[in-house]
Design a protein around this motif. Structure first.
Motif, PDB file in Angstrom:
ATOM      1  N   LEU A 117       0.795  -1.223   0.000  1.00 13.60           N
ATOM      2  CA  LEU A 117       0.000   0.000   0.000  1.00 13.60           C
ATOM      3  C   LEU A 117       0.832   1.281   0.000  1.00 13.60           C
ATOM      4  O   LEU A 117       0.424   2.299  -0.561  1.00 13.60           O
ATOM      5  CB  LEU A 117      -0.930  -0.014   1.223  1.00 13.60           C
ATOM      6  N   GLU A 118       2.002   1.253   0.593  1.00 14.04           N
ATOM      7  CA  GLU A 118       2.774   2.478   0.861  1.00 14.04           C
ATOM      8  C   GLU A 118       3.181   3.262  -0.376  1.00 14.04           C
ATOM      9  O   GLU A 118       3.336   4.478  -0.320  1.00 14.04           O
ATOM     10  CB  GLU A 118       4.002   2.145   1.705  1.00 14.04           C
ATOM     11  N   ASP A 119       3.384   2.615  -1.524  1.00  9.61           N
ATOM     12  CA  ASP A 119       3.810   3.361  -2.714  1.00  9.61           C
ATOM     13  C   ASP A 119       2.658   3.642  -3.687  1.00  9.61           C
ATOM     14  O   ASP A 119       2.874   4.135  -4.785  1.00  9.61           O
ATOM     15  CB  ASP A 119       4.961   2.646  -3.436  1.00  9.61           C
ATOM     16  N   ASN A 120       1.434   3.364  -3.282  1.00 10.61           N
ATOM     17  CA  ASN A 120       0.277   3.626  -4.154  1.00 10.61           C
ATOM     18  C   ASN A 120      -0.066   5.109  -4.170  1.00 10.61           C
ATOM     19  O   ASN A 120       0.011   5.793  -3.149  1.00 10.61           O
ATOM     20  CB  ASN A 120      -0.955   2.867  -3.656  1.00 10.61           C
ATOM     21  N   ASN A 121      -0.454   5.609  -5.338  1.00  8.37           N
ATOM     22  CA  ASN A 121      -1.067   6.921  -5.420  1.00  8.37           C
ATOM     23  C   ASN A 121      -1.896   6.997  -6.689  1.00  8.37           C
ATOM     24  O   ASN A 121      -1.775   6.163  -7.575  1.00  8.37           O
ATOM     25  CB  ASN A 121      -0.041   8.057  -5.283  1.00  8.37           C
ATOM     26  N   GLY A 122      -2.765   7.997  -6.736  1.00 11.32           N
ATOM     27  CA  GLY A 122      -3.652   8.170  -7.876  1.00 11.32           C
ATOM     28  C   GLY A 122      -5.060   7.732  -7.539  1.00 11.32           C
ATOM     29  O   GLY A 122      -5.340   7.163  -6.480  1.00 11.32           O
ATOM     30  N   GLU A 123      -5.954   8.035  -8.448  1.00 11.49           N
ATOM     31  CA  GLU A 123      -7.335   7.622  -8.295  1.00 11.49           C
ATOM     32  C   GLU A 123      -7.961   7.449  -9.664  1.00 11.49           C
ATOM     33  O   GLU A 123      -7.467   7.991 -10.663  1.00 11.49           O
ATOM     34  CB  GLU A 123      -8.140   8.610  -7.451  1.00 11.49           C
TER      35      GLU A 123
END
Length: 131
Positions: A117-123
Motif C-alpha cells: 500500500l505504501e507506494d500507491n497513489n492516484g485515483e
C-alpha cells in the motif's frame, strides 16, 4: 502458423479458487470499496479518467484498472448474457466497458487491490451511465 505457440491454462473452480470469507467480503463492501445502488435499467460502466500508480518510480505511468463487485439483486452481465445475483468484473484500460441490465435493485462496489500500500497513489473515476 510459423512461430506461433499456444499455451492453454485450465482454471478449476475448486482447485484454483482463492476464497474470500464473509468477513473479507463485508470489509470490501463497507470499508474498502466505493459503492452505488443500481435501480432496474441498463447501465454502461467505464473508467472515465485516472490511474493507479503502484510503484515508487515516478517515471512509471499509472494503470487504469479497477475491480467491480456486483451483488444484492438480479442482473445480466451483457458480456456473458447470464442472469445472476452476484459477480466480479474488472475494467482494464480507458476503453473497457461493462454493460449490466439490472432486473432487481443491486449494489455496485469498486475497489483496487495491491500487495504493498505504501507506494500507491492516484485515483480512478468510474462513470456509471444509465441508458
Amino acid at each position: 502458423m510459423e512461430g506461433c505457440t499456444v499455451t492453454d491454462l485450465k482454471v478449476d473452480s475448486k482447485h484454483n479458487c482463492f476464497v474470500l470469507d464473509a468477513a473479507t467480503m463485508q470489509r470490501i463492501q463497507e470499508e474498502t470499496g466505493v459503492s452505488t445502488t443500481l435501480e432496474p435499467g441498463t447501465y454502461i460502466i467505464r473508467i472515465r479518467n485516472g490511474s493507479f500508480n503502484y510503484r515508487s518510480d515516478v517515471a512509471h505511468s499509472g494503470e487504469p484498472l479497477v475491480m467491480l463487485w456486483m451483488y444484492g439483486g438480479r442482473f445480466i452481465n451483457k458480456k456473458t448474457n447470464v442472469e445472476i445475483e452476484a459477480s466480479w468484473s474488472t475494467l482494464n484500460g480507458d476503453d473497457d466497458t461493462l454493460t449490466l441490465e439490472v432486473l432487481q435493485t443491486c449494489n455496485l462496489c469498486a475497489f483496487f487491490f495491491d500487495t504493498y500500500l505504501e507506494d500507491n497513489n492516484g485515483e480512478v473515476t468510474i462513470s456509471v451511465v444509465k441508458i
